[in-house]
Write a protein that holds these residues in place. Structure first.
Motif, mmCIF file in Angstrom:
data_model
loop_
_atom_site.group_PDB
_atom_site.id
_atom_site.type_symbol
_atom_site.label_atom_id
_atom_site.label_comp_id
_atom_site.label_asym_id
_atom_site.label_seq_id
_atom_site.Cartn_x
_atom_site.Cartn_y
_atom_site.Cartn_z
ATOM 1 N N ARG A 110 -6.270 2.696 -0.604
ATOM 2 C CA ARG A 110 -5.358 2.099 -1.608
ATOM 3 C C ARG A 110 -5.534 0.602 -1.715
ATOM 4 O O ARG A 110 -4.748 -0.062 -2.377
ATOM 5 C CB ARG A 110 -3.903 2.404 -1.233
ATOM 6 N N LEU A 111 -6.547 0.043 -1.072
ATOM 7 C CA LEU A 111 -6.694 -1.398 -1.019
ATOM 8 C C LEU A 111 -8.120 -1.796 -1.387
ATOM 9 O O LEU A 111 -9.070 -1.274 -0.819
ATOM 10 C CB LEU A 111 -6.348 -1.867 0.394
ATOM 11 N N THR A 127 0.831 -1.209 0.000
ATOM 12 C CA THR A 127 0.000 0.000 0.000
ATOM 13 C C THR A 127 0.868 1.263 0.000
ATOM 14 O O THR A 127 0.488 2.258 -0.609
ATOM 15 C CB THR A 127 -1.012 0.024 1.166
#
Length: 123
Positions: free
Chosen positions: A117-118, A82
């Protein structure tokens, strides 16, 4: 290939690769694939796959059968991925078996991984 209900790591990797190809991803890199380049190492960890979508956004993929959520090393890997995704303006994708999205989401929340971001995809 195994049935949809019993996909193992290799099957999930293959299904993901095929889906990325069909979706127009390019520069697809796969760990331990004979005919494809390896993904780039990130802080000593190598993602299962790396690819770029049609808009030029880099994605790092981690294939996660349910048993890997018990491994603390997964937290370190995902934290590194990430951080890299943030640097690149990209995204990290957890690939989980169908029906395991809740397990993955709980893992992400428990370990305070950056959800911006995931993303979680079901194979």
């Amino acid at each position: 290939m195994a049935g949809k209900d019993d996909l193992d790591y290799e099957d999930m990797l293959e299904v993901t690769y095929e889906a990325l190809e069909e979706s127009g991803f390019r520069d697809i890199r796969v760990t331990d694939a004979e005919d494809l380049p390896e993904p780039e190492a990130v802080e000593g960890h190598i993602p299962d796959m790396q690819a770029t979508n049609q808009k030029g956004i880099t994605y790092l993929f981690e294939v996660c059968p349910p048993e890997v959520f018990a491994e603390m090393e997964l937290v370190e890997r995902l934290q590194a991925f990430t951080r890299r995704a943030k640097e690149l303006g990209g995204q990290v994708v957890l690939i989980v078996p169908e029906g395991e999205e809740g397990l993955a989401a709980a893992f992400v929340e428990e370990h305070e991984l950056p959800e911006d971001r995931l993303t979680i995809w079901e194979a």
